[in-house]
Design a protein around this motif. Structure first.
Motif, PDB file in Angstrom:
ATOM      1  N   GLY A  63      -6.034   8.222 -11.465  1.00 57.99           N
ATOM      2  CA  GLY A  63      -7.193   8.753 -12.166  1.00 57.99           C
ATOM      3  C   GLY A  63      -7.607   7.932 -13.369  1.00 57.99           C
ATOM      4  N   THR A  64      -7.018   6.748 -13.546  1.00 59.42           N
ATOM      5  CA  THR A  64      -7.292   5.927 -14.725  1.00 59.42           C
ATOM      6  C   THR A  64      -8.461   4.966 -14.540  1.00 59.42           C
ATOM      7  N   GLY A  65      -8.888   4.739 -13.296  1.00 61.90           N
ATOM      8  CA  GLY A  65     -10.004   3.832 -13.043  1.00 61.90           C
ATOM      9  C   GLY A  65      -9.612   2.488 -12.485  1.00 61.90           C
ATOM     10  N   TRP A  66      -8.313   2.248 -12.299  1.00 54.53           N
ATOM     11  CA  TRP A  66      -7.828   0.997 -11.725  1.00 54.53           C
ATOM     12  C   TRP A  66      -6.824   1.329 -10.617  1.00 54.53           C
ATOM     13  N   PRO A  67      -6.672   0.450  -9.625  1.00 52.29           N
ATOM     14  CA  PRO A  67      -5.637   0.669  -8.616  1.00 52.29           C
ATOM     15  C   PRO A  67      -4.267   0.767  -9.291  1.00 52.29           C
ATOM     16  N   SER A  68      -3.468   1.736  -8.851  1.00 56.00           N
ATOM     17  CA  SER A  68      -2.156   1.963  -9.459  1.00 56.00           C
ATOM     18  C   SER A  68      -1.059   1.921  -8.403  1.00 56.00           C
ATOM     19  N   PHE A  69       0.061   1.352  -8.781  1.00 58.05           N
ATOM     20  CA  PHE A  69       1.217   1.214  -7.901  1.00 58.05           C
ATOM     21  C   PHE A  69       2.457   1.672  -8.660  1.00 58.05           C
ATOM     22  N   SER A  70       3.435   2.263  -7.942  1.00 59.33           N
ATOM     23  CA  SER A  70       4.647   2.740  -8.595  1.00 59.33           C
ATOM     24  C   SER A  70       5.718   1.663  -8.704  1.00 59.33           C
ATOM     25  N   GLU A  71       5.614   0.600  -7.917  1.00 61.76           N
ATOM     26  CA  GLU A  71       6.538  -0.528  -8.046  1.00 61.76           C
ATOM     27  C   GLU A  71       5.949  -1.759  -7.379  1.00 61.76           C
ATOM     28  N   ALA A  72       6.452  -2.916  -7.764  1.00 60.71           N
ATOM     29  CA  ALA A  72       6.029  -4.196  -7.188  1.00 60.71           C
ATOM     30  C   ALA A  72       6.776  -4.448  -5.884  1.00 60.71           C
ATOM     31  N   HIS A  73       6.132  -5.150  -4.973  1.00 58.26           N
ATOM     32  CA  HIS A  73       6.764  -5.539  -3.707  1.00 58.26           C
ATOM     33  C   HIS A  73       7.984  -6.416  -3.995  1.00 58.26           C
ATOM     34  N   GLY A  74       9.090  -6.135  -3.308  1.00 58.72           N
ATOM     35  CA  GLY A  74      10.309  -6.910  -3.499  1.00 58.72           C
ATOM     36  C   GLY A  74      11.269  -6.289  -4.494  1.00 58.72           C
ATOM     37  N   THR A  75      10.857  -5.187  -5.114  1.00 58.99           N
ATOM     38  CA  THR A  75      11.713  -4.498  -6.077  1.00 58.99           C
ATOM     39  C   THR A  75      12.800  -3.734  -5.333  1.00 58.99           C
ATOM     40  N   SER A  76      14.002  -3.778  -5.861  1.00 59.32           N
ATOM     41  CA  SER A  76      15.121  -3.019  -5.298  1.00 59.32           C
ATOM     42  C   SER A  76      15.712  -2.176  -6.423  1.00 59.32           C
ATOM     43  N   SER A 130       0.829  -1.204   0.000  1.00 55.47           N
ATOM     44  CA  SER A 130       0.000   0.000   0.000  1.00 55.47           C
ATOM     45  C   SER A 130       0.868   1.261   0.000  1.00 55.47           C
ATOM     46  N   GLU A 131       2.104   1.152   0.444  1.00 53.17           N
ATOM     47  CA  GLU A 131       3.018   2.303   0.461  1.00 53.17           C
ATOM     48  C   GLU A 131       3.348   2.788  -0.945  1.00 53.17           C
ATOM     49  N   LYS A 132       3.215   1.927  -1.937  1.00 55.89           N
ATOM     50  CA  LYS A 132       3.529   2.284  -3.329  1.00 55.89           C
ATOM     51  C   LYS A 132       2.276   2.529  -4.160  1.00 55.89           C
ATOM     52  N   LYS A 133       1.104   2.569  -3.499  1.00 54.00           N
ATOM     53  CA  LYS A 133      -0.164   2.798  -4.205  1.00 54.00           C
ATOM     54  C   LYS A 133      -0.381   4.301  -4.370  1.00 54.00           C
ATOM     55  N   PHE A 134      -0.915   4.692  -5.510  1.00 55.19           N
ATOM     56  CA  PHE A 134      -1.217   6.109  -5.744  1.00 55.19           C
ATOM     57  C   PHE A 134      -2.459   6.226  -6.615  1.00 55.19           C
ATOM     58  N   GLY A 156       8.869   6.193 -12.215  1.00 55.07           N
ATOM     59  CA  GLY A 156       8.251   6.583 -13.480  1.00 55.07           C
ATOM     60  C   GLY A 156       7.306   5.536 -14.036  1.00 55.07           C
ATOM     61  N   GLN A 157       6.933   4.536 -13.199  1.00 59.91           N
ATOM     62  CA  GLN A 157       6.072   3.445 -13.656  1.00 59.91           C
ATOM     63  C   GLN A 157       4.676   3.550 -13.042  1.00 59.91           C
ATOM     64  N   ARG A 158       3.699   3.058 -13.800  1.00 62.71           N
ATOM     65  CA  ARG A 158       2.331   2.944 -13.294  1.00 62.71           C
ATOM     66  C   ARG A 158       1.869   1.516 -13.535  1.00 62.71           C
ATOM     67  N   PHE A 159       1.835   0.729 -12.464  1.00 57.00           N
ATOM     68  CA  PHE A 159       1.284  -0.626 -12.536  1.00 57.00           C
ATOM     69  C   PHE A 159      -0.228  -0.470 -12.399  1.00 57.00           C
ATOM     70  N   CYS A 160      -0.939  -0.713 -13.472  1.00 55.11           N
ATOM     71  CA  CYS A 160      -2.393  -0.567 -13.538  1.00 55.11           C
ATOM     72  C   CYS A 160      -2.976  -1.973 -13.333  1.00 55.11           C
ATOM     73  N   ILE A 161      -3.514  -2.244 -12.137  1.00 48.61           N
ATOM     74  CA  ILE A 161      -3.835  -3.603 -11.711  1.00 48.61           C
ATOM     75  C   ILE A 161      -5.336  -3.753 -11.446  1.00 48.61           C
ATOM     76  N   ASN A 162      -5.903  -4.866 -11.872  1.00 43.10           N
ATOM     77  CA  ASN A 162      -7.320  -5.163 -11.630  1.00 43.10           C
ATOM     78  C   ASN A 162      -7.551  -5.516 -10.165  1.00 43.10           C
ATOM     79  N   SER A 163      -8.563  -4.894  -9.545  1.00 47.64           N
ATOM     80  CA  SER A 163      -8.902  -5.203  -8.152  1.00 47.64           C
ATOM     81  C   SER A 163      -9.251  -6.670  -7.960  1.00 47.64           C
ATOM     82  N   VAL A 164      -9.961  -7.270  -8.921  1.00 46.61           N
ATOM     83  CA  VAL A 164     -10.390  -8.659  -8.755  1.00 46.61           C
ATOM     84  C   VAL A 164      -9.225  -9.636  -8.785  1.00 46.61           C
ATOM     85  N   ALA A 165      -8.050  -9.180  -9.208  1.00 45.38           N
ATOM     86  CA  ALA A 165      -6.860 -10.037  -9.210  1.00 45.38           C
ATOM     87  C   ALA A 165      -6.122  -9.979  -7.876  1.00 45.38           C
ATOM     88  N   LEU A 166      -6.610  -9.125  -6.971  1.00 42.85           N
ATOM     89  CA  LEU A 166      -5.922  -8.876  -5.700  1.00 42.85           C
ATOM     90  C   LEU A 166      -6.737  -9.312  -4.486  1.00 42.85           C
TER      91      LEU A 166
END
Length: 192
Positions: free
Chosen positions: A117-130, A110-114, A175-185
């Motif tokens: 305005g696109t209509g899907w949950p968005s994250f700036s990086e995946a968990h475990g990324t370094s 949730s710390e990487k969620k932002f 500089g990334q936007r992970f546009c993820i479906n809620s039903v996949a989470l």
């Protein structure tokens, strides 16, 4: 545009146009080819890539259908998408971790969620990324040309569930936007 049935909105991008009962209209591919591909997918196994993941997750299409809701199955196993602004996690702000609905692997913090305005949950990086290293992240990237243009699909590394796509228009520093479906989470709150 007339309101589309929910089942058609959950199809992979653009595939609802010209959809017929068996196969895609105008695809030039016969029903026998489509049925053979579907049969292969039914028996497809999902092997765990990477040494830090210990177990294999092997389910048939029928087993996935039993385990998941119809919407979850359509998005995660058939590469569909939920309608924009409909997902339960779109405006979700509670601290915690978003896991794969299929195999429970941790995917996004949730710390990487932002709010994009696109209509899907968005994250700036995946968990475990370094930095730019995603070798310990729970996701894989794949080229997706199903919409007629090149996009980058995001799948779960553990079970190969389709999660969404990643785009190069997110906030700094990634500089990334992970546009993820809620039903996949599946969300798990932080332990306080």
């Amino acid at each position: 545009m007339a309101r589309l049935p929910r089942a058609l909105l959950l199809l992979p991008s653009g595939e609802w146009r010209g959809r017929v009962v068996r196969g895609l209209a105008g695809s030039g591919r016969g029903d026998a080819v489509l049925e053979a591909e579907a049969s292969k997918r039914k028996m497809a196994t999902h092997r765990v890539p990477g040494s830090f993941l210990k177990r294999e997750l092997t389910l048939t299409e029928a087993e996935w259908q039993k385990k998941l809701t119809p919407e979850q199955f359509c998005v995660t196993r058939e590469k569909g998408t939920e309608p924009p602004f409909s997902g339960v996690y779109l405006d979700h702000k509670e601290p915690g971790m978003y896991h794969c609905v299929c195999c429970d692997s941790p995917l996004f913090s949730s710390e990487k969620k932002f709010c994009s305005g696109t209509g899907w949950p968005s994250f700036s990086e995946a968990h475990g990324t370094s930095g730019s290293d995603e070798s310990r992240a729970g996701i894989l990237r794949r080229l997706d040309t199903s919409s007629g243009s090149a996009r980058t699909e995001v799948v779960c590394k553990q079970c190969e569930a389709h999660l969404g796509h990643v785009f190069p228009d997110g906030p700094e520093p990634s500089g990334q936007r992970f546009c993820i479906n809620s039903v996949a989470l599946k969300f798990k709150p932080s332990k306080q």
